[in-house]
Design a protein around this motif. Structure first.
Motif, PDB file in Angstrom:
ATOM      1  N   UNK A 104      38.764  32.993  43.691  1.00 53.59           N
ATOM      2  CA  UNK A 104      37.736  33.654  42.888  1.00 53.59           C
ATOM      3  C   UNK A 104      36.566  32.687  42.739  1.00 53.59           C
ATOM      4  N   UNK A 105      35.418  33.054  43.265  1.00 51.92           N
ATOM      5  CA  UNK A 105      34.220  32.224  43.157  1.00 51.92           C
ATOM      6  C   UNK A 105      33.292  32.888  42.151  1.00 51.92           C
ATOM      7  N   UNK A 106      33.048  32.209  41.035  1.00 53.26           N
ATOM      8  CA  UNK A 106      32.263  32.816  39.957  1.00 53.26           C
ATOM      9  C   UNK A 106      30.871  32.195  39.872  1.00 53.26           C
ATOM     10  N   UNK A 107      29.891  32.934  39.360  1.00 55.57           N
ATOM     11  CA  UNK A 107      28.517  32.449  39.273  1.00 55.57           C
ATOM     12  C   UNK A 107      28.218  31.822  37.917  1.00 55.57           C
ATOM     13  N   UNK A 108      26.973  31.393  37.739  1.00 59.91           N
ATOM     14  CA  UNK A 108      26.588  30.709  36.502  1.00 59.91           C
ATOM     15  C   UNK A 108      26.016  31.636  35.437  1.00 59.91           C
ATOM     16  N   UNK A 109      25.623  32.859  35.806  1.00 61.51           N
ATOM     17  CA  UNK A 109      24.875  33.671  34.837  1.00 61.51           C
ATOM     18  C   UNK A 109      25.770  34.311  33.769  1.00 61.51           C
ATOM     19  N   UNK A 110      26.973  34.719  34.150  1.00 59.56           N
ATOM     20  CA  UNK A 110      27.995  35.153  33.188  1.00 59.56           C
ATOM     21  C   UNK A 110      29.267  34.386  33.539  1.00 59.56           C
ATOM     22  N   UNK A 111      29.259  33.096  33.288  1.00 55.42           N
ATOM     23  CA  UNK A 111      30.301  32.225  33.850  1.00 55.42           C
ATOM     24  C   UNK A 111      31.694  32.481  33.308  1.00 55.42           C
ATOM     25  N   UNK A 112      31.795  32.956  32.075  1.00 56.07           N
ATOM     26  CA  UNK A 112      33.118  33.241  31.514  1.00 56.07           C
ATOM     27  C   UNK A 112      33.610  34.610  31.981  1.00 56.07           C
ATOM     28  N   UNK A 114      32.703  36.527  34.436  1.00 57.93           N
ATOM     29  CA  UNK A 114      32.875  36.714  35.877  1.00 57.93           C
ATOM     30  C   UNK A 114      33.880  35.757  36.493  1.00 57.93           C
ATOM     31  N   UNK A 115      34.510  34.938  35.656  1.00 58.07           N
ATOM     32  CA  UNK A 115      35.707  34.193  36.070  1.00 58.07           C
ATOM     33  C   UNK A 115      36.961  34.897  35.565  1.00 58.07           C
ATOM     34  N   UNK A 116      36.933  35.298  34.302  1.00 55.07           N
ATOM     35  CA  UNK A 116      38.138  35.809  33.639  1.00 55.07           C
ATOM     36  C   UNK A 116      38.477  37.238  34.049  1.00 55.07           C
ATOM     37  N   UNK A 117      37.479  38.099  34.168  1.00 57.08           N
ATOM     38  CA  UNK A 117      37.774  39.503  34.517  1.00 57.08           C
ATOM     39  C   UNK A 117      38.406  39.615  35.912  1.00 57.08           C
ATOM     40  N   UNK A 118      37.857  38.949  36.942  1.00 53.67           N
ATOM     41  CA  UNK A 118      38.569  38.966  38.236  1.00 53.67           C
ATOM     42  C   UNK A 118      39.949  38.315  38.159  1.00 53.67           C
ATOM     43  N   UNK A 119      40.063  37.234  37.378  1.00 56.31           N
ATOM     44  CA  UNK A 119      41.366  36.573  37.237  1.00 56.31           C
ATOM     45  C   UNK A 119      42.387  37.532  36.644  1.00 56.31           C
TER      46      UNK A 119
END
Length: 447
Positions: A104-112, A114-119
């Protein structure tokens, strides 16, 4: 490098319902425990207020996790489908299984978010995961890593932080599935790498998402919703309104209402508003300032604080601000007289991730929806289609491909196996040689 994760996956522990549901509950409970620290990190990275962080990052993630917890047992069940007459006395079903090792590669604009929801989707589907966070959101990355280390073994979920060197190391590994959120340029590089190993991939990109405004609207409400959706996170949102297409007859009124909404939301001194964020870094700040200079706009900004005030101005499709996705607090307005001209112009361009239309005229709305392709969007609002876990979110064409949120996260992070289970009786000899005199029978059956 990730042999430990692969071995853990091969143990089949992650395939069990009880393991998945327990992992999701642990993730939810730890986020609730950490929510103040998460909000603090998001403020340091992006200047987000607690309220903005809650609605767009923390609570958003919790809604998705809770949906998966509530529906996981049903989602994991085999899906029965009908069987054709040719396969009489058999049943057909679809079985869902995990991909395996997911990146999962997440961006900086919604960093939490867009990391947690795909996870959460990856966990619900039974995978093990590596999360590569953005080096531009270092404080949030640290909190994500802390949360994950508190509740999961690194054999199950591994967080990778750092800049380009870490990116290269992570991308040199082979994965069973890749989920990327970010810009088009980087997305293409990730796609090329995935293609070398024939790795399935989802790309959540962006694009220039238009907002079409008819003259038959509630001006005040429309302005409120456009301003909120555009300047949330200081415009650094992949589905933000990139530009407005405004019916010429109401431009002056709409412009006044947009200014009114800005002042009501952020006060007269917007640069010092606690509810207004900042640009993530100097590189992005300079890029946005360069757009404004090319547009010959009077600059209202602070390099020291990485703040740029909202800039709203008239433009055309040939303006400098229309050459690339803006991704910041810059809002061009293009005037039109005939919606057919707008449709023709938009269909010449790349498919946008989102599209918004404001109108009380159903025929107007239906015409737009029928004739323009886009990933997703709203009628008489902006951005909020993301908040419904029953709607799949994702791009189309140049804005990416693959969908997630709610049940679609489970399906995206799963492989589907099609299975036909046939009874031994009766044994229909029609399909076997010799073929003589069987063609006419087959034709009747296959109608």
């Amino acid at each position: 490098m990730y042999d430990n994760l692969r071995e853990f996956y091969k143990s089949n522990i992650t395939r069990d319902y009880e393991f998945r549901i327990e992992a999701l509950k642990k993730l939810r409970d730890e986020i609730i425990k950490y929510r103040d620290k998460i909000n603090e990190a998001l403020y340091k990275d992006l200047g987000k207020s607690d309220f903005e962080s809650e609605i767009s990052e923390v609570s958003f993630s919790l809604i998705e996790i809770n949906y998966l917890i509530k529906n996981l047992k049903k989602l994991m069940k085999n899906k029965n489908v009908s069987t054709s007459i040719i396969n009489f006395r058999s049943k057909s079903y679809i079985k869902y299984e995990p991909h395996g090792l997911v990146l999962i590669i997440s961006p900086w604009n919604y960093p939490f978010n867009l990391s947690i929801v795909p996870l959460a989707g990856a966990i619900a589907a039974g995978n093990v995961a590596v999360i590569k966070t953005s080096s531009s959101s270092k404080y949030t990355s640290l909190i994500i890593e802390e949360i994950i280390l508190n509740i999961f073994s690194e054999d199950f979920v591994k967080v990778e932080k750092g800049d380009i060197g870490v990116n290269e190391r992570v991308m040199n590994e082979k994965y069973d599935f890749i989920f990327f959120t970010g810009g088009k340029v980087t997305g293409k590089k990730v796609y090329e790498k995935a293609a070398l190993d024939l790795t399935p991939i989802v790309l959540e990109l962006g694009g220039k998402s238009p907002c079409i405004v008819d003259d038959n609207i509630d001006l005040k409400v429309a302005a409120n919703r456009i301003v909120w959706g555009k300047f949330l996170n200081c415009g650094q949102t992949c589905v933000a309104v990139d530009y407005i297409l405004c019916k010429r007859s109401i431009y002056q009124e709409l412009y006044k209402e947009l200014l009114r909404a800005l002042e009501e939301f952020y006060g007269k001194d917007i640069m010092n508003s606690k509810d207004y964020g900042k640009i993530v870094n100097v590189k992005e700040y300079n890029r946005l300032i360069n757009i404004l200079i090319k547009e010959k706009q009077e600059l209202i900004c602070s390099r020291e604080d990485l703040k740029i005030a909202p800039h709203i101005f008239l433009a055309s499709f040939d303006s400098p601000s229309m050459k690339e996705e803006i991704f910041g607090p810059i809002l061009p307005i293009i005037l039109y007289d005939d919606i057919d001209d707008v449709i023709e112009e938009l269909n010449k361009k790349d498919v946008s991730l989102a599209l918004y239309v404001f109108s009380k005229n159903k025929n107007f709305v239906n015409k737009v929806m029928k004739n323009i392709s886009f990933g997703g969007g709203c009628v008489n609002d902006t951005i909020v289609h993301l908040s419904n876990p029953n709607l799949p979110f994702g791009g189309n064409g140049e804005s990416g491909f693959g969908k997630y949120h709610g049940k679609y996260s489970f399906y995206t992070f799963s492989r589907s196996k099609s299975i036909l289970d046939k009874n031994y009786f009766p044994e229909i000899m029609l399909r076997y040689p010799p073929k003589k005199d069987k063609v006419s029978i087959i034709r009747k059956l296959m109608k």
